[in-house]
Enzyme design. Structure first.
Site, PDB file in Angstrom:
ATOM      1  N   ASP A 112     -18.287  63.580 -61.768  1.00 43.67           N
ATOM      2  CA  ASP A 112     -17.461  63.600 -62.969  1.00 43.67           C
ATOM      3  C   ASP A 112     -16.514  64.788 -62.791  1.00 43.67           C
ATOM      4  OD1 ASP A 112     -16.251  63.957 -65.349  1.00 43.67           O
ATOM      5  OD2 ASP A 112     -18.069  63.838 -66.574  1.00 43.67           O
ATOM      6  N   LYS A 143       1.879  56.473 -62.808  1.00 41.27           N
ATOM      7  CA  LYS A 143       2.372  56.159 -64.127  1.00 41.27           C
ATOM      8  C   LYS A 143       1.250  55.480 -64.912  1.00 41.27           C
ATOM      9  CE  LYS A 143       4.216  51.943 -64.846  1.00 41.27           C
ATOM     10  NZ  LYS A 143       3.363  50.806 -64.566  1.00 41.27           N
ATOM     11  N   HIS A 170       5.976  53.489 -57.638  1.00 35.04           N
ATOM     12  CA  HIS A 170       5.770  52.847 -56.327  1.00 35.04           C
ATOM     13  C   HIS A 170       6.987  52.038 -55.885  1.00 35.04           C
ATOM     14  CE1 HIS A 170       4.481  49.214 -58.567  1.00 35.04           C
ATOM     15  NE2 HIS A 170       4.715  48.554 -57.456  1.00 35.04           N
ATOM     16  N   LYS A 200       9.159  51.236 -51.825  1.00 39.37           N
ATOM     17  CA  LYS A 200       9.437  49.937 -51.203  1.00 39.37           C
ATOM     18  C   LYS A 200      10.599  50.084 -50.239  1.00 39.37           C
ATOM     19  CE  LYS A 200       7.884  47.226 -55.195  1.00 39.37           C
ATOM     20  NZ  LYS A 200       6.855  46.286 -54.809  1.00 39.37           N
ATOM     21  N   ASP A 218       5.905  49.468 -69.612  1.00 40.52           N
ATOM     22  CA  ASP A 218       5.188  49.257 -68.348  1.00 40.52           C
ATOM     23  C   ASP A 218       6.152  49.088 -67.165  1.00 40.52           C
ATOM     24  OD1 ASP A 218       2.809  48.627 -66.740  1.00 40.52           O
ATOM     25  OD2 ASP A 218       3.607  46.592 -66.666  1.00 40.52           O
ATOM     26  N   HIS A 221      10.141  51.484 -63.288  1.00 35.82           N
ATOM     27  CA  HIS A 221      10.681  50.780 -62.117  1.00 35.82           C
ATOM     28  C   HIS A 221      12.129  50.334 -62.323  1.00 35.82           C
ATOM     29  CE1 HIS A 221       6.573  50.955 -61.118  1.00 35.82           C
ATOM     30  NE2 HIS A 221       6.173  49.841 -61.671  1.00 35.82           N
TER      31      HIS A 221
HETATM   32  C1  BG6 Z   1       3.100  48.099 -62.124  1.00 32.14           C
HETATM   33  C2  BG6 Z   1       2.937  47.496 -63.491  1.00 32.14           C
HETATM   34  O1  BG6 Z   1       3.607  49.388 -62.224  1.00 32.14           O
HETATM   35  O2  BG6 Z   1       3.987  47.288 -61.346  1.00 32.14           O
HETATM   36  C3  BG6 Z   1       2.431  46.068 -63.380  1.00 32.14           C
HETATM   37  O3  BG6 Z   1       2.019  48.267 -64.248  1.00 32.14           O
HETATM   38  C4  BG6 Z   1       3.305  45.260 -62.463  1.00 32.14           C
HETATM   39  O4  BG6 Z   1       2.360  45.465 -64.663  1.00 32.14           O
HETATM   40  C5  BG6 Z   1       3.533  45.969 -61.136  1.00 32.14           C
HETATM   41  O5  BG6 Z   1       2.674  44.013 -62.245  1.00 32.14           O
HETATM   42  C6  BG6 Z   1       4.583  45.243 -60.303  1.00 32.14           C
HETATM   43  O6  BG6 Z   1       4.620  45.800 -59.028  1.00 32.14           O
HETATM   44  P1  BG6 Z   1       5.120  44.952 -57.775  1.00 32.14           P
HETATM   45  O7  BG6 Z   1       5.092  45.924 -56.649  1.00 32.14           O
HETATM   46  O8  BG6 Z   1       4.153  43.804 -57.626  1.00 32.14           O
HETATM   47  O9  BG6 Z   1       6.488  44.463 -58.120  1.00 32.14           O
END
Ligand code: BG6
Length: 486
Positions: free
Chosen positions: A88, A142, A172, A176, A229, A234
Site C-alpha cells: 500500500d 490523465k 498518450h 503516437k 475524457d 487528446h
Molecule cells: C483514453 C480514454 O485516454 O483514450 C478512452 O480514456 C479512450 O476513453 C482512449 O478509449 C482512446 O485511445 P486510443 O489510443 O485507442 O485512440
C-alpha cells in the site's frame, strides 16, 4: 545539469488494465529492441498480494494476447529485471518495501497508473521514505483533475514534492507515431507552411471516433464524459499541433510554449452560443460491426446525463486562424474507429471552366489519417480522362501516401504509444509531455463549455450505437455552411 538516465521504474497500479495491456507490454518491447539501459530494473507494485512469478504469469498472458508473440530470450531478460512488490504505497510501510526492492538503483522514476485521488498520499510517502531527490521523475496519467480547480489542487500537491521539470504528464496521443508525424509534416516540409493559415484554409475538422462502448469503465467515465475524457486532452493536443506556430526548436519548452499560446487563444464558449456551437450525445442500443450492442444506460444500469459523444465548433482568435472554424467531434460506439484531421482549403477564387465543369470543382483537402491506418492524402483536381461534350470535365483525385505500407518491415513504426513516452522519461526528455499551464489552460476552456452546458441545461441527445452521433451534429456543421468529411 544533464538529467541522469533512469535506472529503474516503479510502476504503481501494476495490476490495473493500463499497466497490464500497455505499460508492461511497452517495457517488454523496449527490452526486445535493446532500448532499456543495461541493468534497468522494473519494480511493479499494487496492493494485490502475489509473488513475482505469479505476476509474471499475468504479464505473459497479456503479451501472448498480442500478435507479436513472446520471444524466449527477451522474456528471460525481462523476467530478470522485474520484481513485484505487494504494497500500500500510501503508507510508510509500503514505501519501505519499495525502498528495499530498489536497493542499488540510483535514479528510479515513478509511474502512477493509479487514481489521481491517491497521488498526494503516494508522493508524500515516497518523499518521507527518502525516495525523492532533485532528479526523480514522476509520470502521471490523465485525468489530471475533473476541472480547472481540481487539476490545480493536484498540480499544487505534486508541486510541493517535485519541480515542474520532474513531472511528466502523459497524454498518450503525443506518443503516437502519427501524431509526431504531424510535427514532421508541418515543419520538415516547406510546402504546407505558407498555406497553413486563414488565407487559404477554410476550416479544419478533427474526428476521434471509436467503435468501443464504455462497458466496465463507466464508474470512471460517468463522472467525466466525452468532453473531459477525450476532448480536454487528446483532441486539444491535436488541435494545438495543427494550429501552433513553428517552435524555434524541439526543446520541451519551445514546443509547449507554442501549444499554450493556442490554448489561450481559444474563444470561450458561452451560454449565449453553446447551443449553436456544440452537441452532446449518448448512445442507445444499436449495431456496431454487425453485432447488436447495449446502450450506455443499460451498461451503467441506470439513467445518466453523461455524454458519450460531443461535437463542437472551436475558434482560435489569433492572426493565423481568425475566421477558420475548427470542428471537433468524438464519440464512443461510432460505426468505425477513425482518428482523422482534415484541412479543407478554400475554393478557387474564379473558375475558368464552363458551367458543367465548374460544378465538378471540389476544393482541395488535406486529410491526415492517424488511426487505424496512417495515411496522408491531398485531394487535387484533375482533368477527367477522355473527351467530353462542352469542354473539359474535371474530377477530384487523392494524392495519397500510405505510411503503413511505406514503413513495413525493418524500421517499422512503433506499436504502442507508451513505448516512445517511457523511453523519453528514461532519458528525461519532456517534449512530448504536458506542462502544468497547458493542462490548466485546456481545463479553463473546457470548463467554459461544461458551465455553458449546465446553464443552458443542454442534455445529451440519443444516438443509435453504430451511427455518427445525433442528428444535431450534422445540423451543427451545416449551420456554418460545411459538412463532415466522410
Ligand atoms: C483514453 C480514454 O485516454 O483514450 C478512452 O480514456 C479512450 O476513453 C482512449 O478509449 C482512446 O485511445 P486510443 O489510443 O485507442 O485512440
Amino acid at each position: 545539469m544533464p538529467v541522469p538516465q533512469a535506472d529503474a521504474i516503479v510502476l504503481f497500479g501494476a495490476t490495473g488494465d493500463l499497466a497490464r495491456r500497455m505499460l508492461l507490454a511497452s517495457l517488454y518491447f523496449l527490452d526486445a529492441d535493446g532500448f532499456l539501459p543495461p541493468g534497468f530494473r522494473i519494480v511493479a507494485t499494487a496492493r494485490t498480494e502475489m509473488d513475482t512469478p505469479a505476476f509474471l504469469d499475468v504479464v505473459r498472458g497479456a503479451l501472448t494476447e498480442r500478435s507479436e508473440g513472446v520471444e524466449p530470450a527477451v522474456w528471460a531478460r525481462f523476467c530478470a529485471r522485474l520484481t513485484y512488490v505487494a504494497a500500500d504505497a500510501t503508507q510508510a510501510e509500503g514505501a519501505a518495501r519499495l525502498c528495499t526492492a530498489l536497493q542499488g538503483a540510483t535514479s528510479p522514476f515513478f509511474y502512477l497508473a493509479i487514481s489521481p485521488s491517491l497521488y498526494e498520499r503516494v508522493t508524500a510517502a515516497l518523499r518521507a521514505a527518502g525516495l525523492v531527490d532533485d532528479h526523480t521523475r514522476i509520470v502521471l496519467e490523465k485525468p489530471i483533475g475533473r476541472d480547472l480547480e481540481t487539476s490545480r489542487e493536484i498540480n499544487t500537491a505534486l508541486g510541493a514534492v517535485f519541480g515542474e521539470n520532474q513531472i511528466f504528464r502523459i497524454d498518450h496521443y503525443l506518443g503516437k507515431e502519427t501524431v509526431q508525424n504531424l510535427i514532421a509534416l508541418r515543419f520538415a516540409n516547406t510546402l504546407f507552411e505558407p498555406l497553413w493559415n486563414n488565407l487559404t484554409i477554410d476550416h479544419v475538422q478533427i474526428t476521434v471516433a471509436e467503435t468501443e462502448g464504455v462497458g466496465e469503465r463507466w464508474p470512471y467515465y460517468d463522472e467525466y464524459g466525452a468532453l473531459r475524457d477525450m476532448l480536454q486532452n487528446h483532441m486539444l493536443q491535436l488541435l494545438c499541433l495543427v494550429a501552433m506556430e513553428p517552435p524555434a526548436d524541439m526543446e520541451p519548452d519551445s514546443v509547449r510554449n507554442e501549444k499554450v499560446k493556442v490554448l489561450r487563444s481559444l474563444r470561450r464558449v458561452t451560454r449565449a452560443d453553446v447551443t449553436d456551437r456544440s452537441v452532446r450525445g449518448q448512445y442507445t442500443p444499436g449495431v456496431v460491426g454487425g453485432k447488436a450492442v447495449e446502450g450506455y444506460e443499460a451498461e451503467r444500469g441506470e439513467k445518466s446525463g453523461t455524454e458519450t459523444f460531443v461535437a463542437l465548433r472551436a475558434d482560435i482568435d489569433n492572426w493565423r486562424w481568425a475566421g477558420v472554424p475548427f470542428f471537433l467531434r468524438t464519440g464512443k460506439r461510432m460505426p468505425e474507429k477513425r482518428t482523422q484531421i482534415s484541412l479543407q482549403f478554400k475554393p478557387v477564387p474564379h473558375s475558368i471552366f464552363g458551367l458543367a465543369s465548374t460544378q465538378d470543382l471540389v476544393a482541395n483537402r488535406l486529410v491526415i489519417d492517424l488511426q487505424p491506418d496512417e495515411d496522408i492524402s491531398l485531394t487535387l483536381m484533375n482533368k477527367a480522362p477522355g473527351i467530353s461534350q462542352g469542354g473539359m470535365r474535371l474530377q477530384s483525385m487523392p494524392l495519397s501516401l500510405s505510411l503503413l505500407r511505406a514503413y513495413e518491415g525493418p524500421g517499422a513504426r512503433r506499436r504502442i504509444a507508451y513505448e516512445r513516452l517511457l523511453l523519453d522519461v528514461i532519458h528525461g526528455d519532456a517534449t512530448l509531455f504536458v506542462r502544468r499551464d497547458e493542462v490548466e489552460e485546456a481545463w479553463r476552456w473546457v470548463d467554459g463549455v461544461a458551465d455553458a452546458w449546465a446553464e443552458a441545461k443542454l442534455t445529451p441527445k440519443p444516438y443509435a450505437a453504430g451511427s455518427w452521433g445525433p442528428s444535431g451534429a450534422f445540423a451543427l456543421i451545416e449551420r456554418f455552411g460545411r459538412a463532415w468529411s466522410e
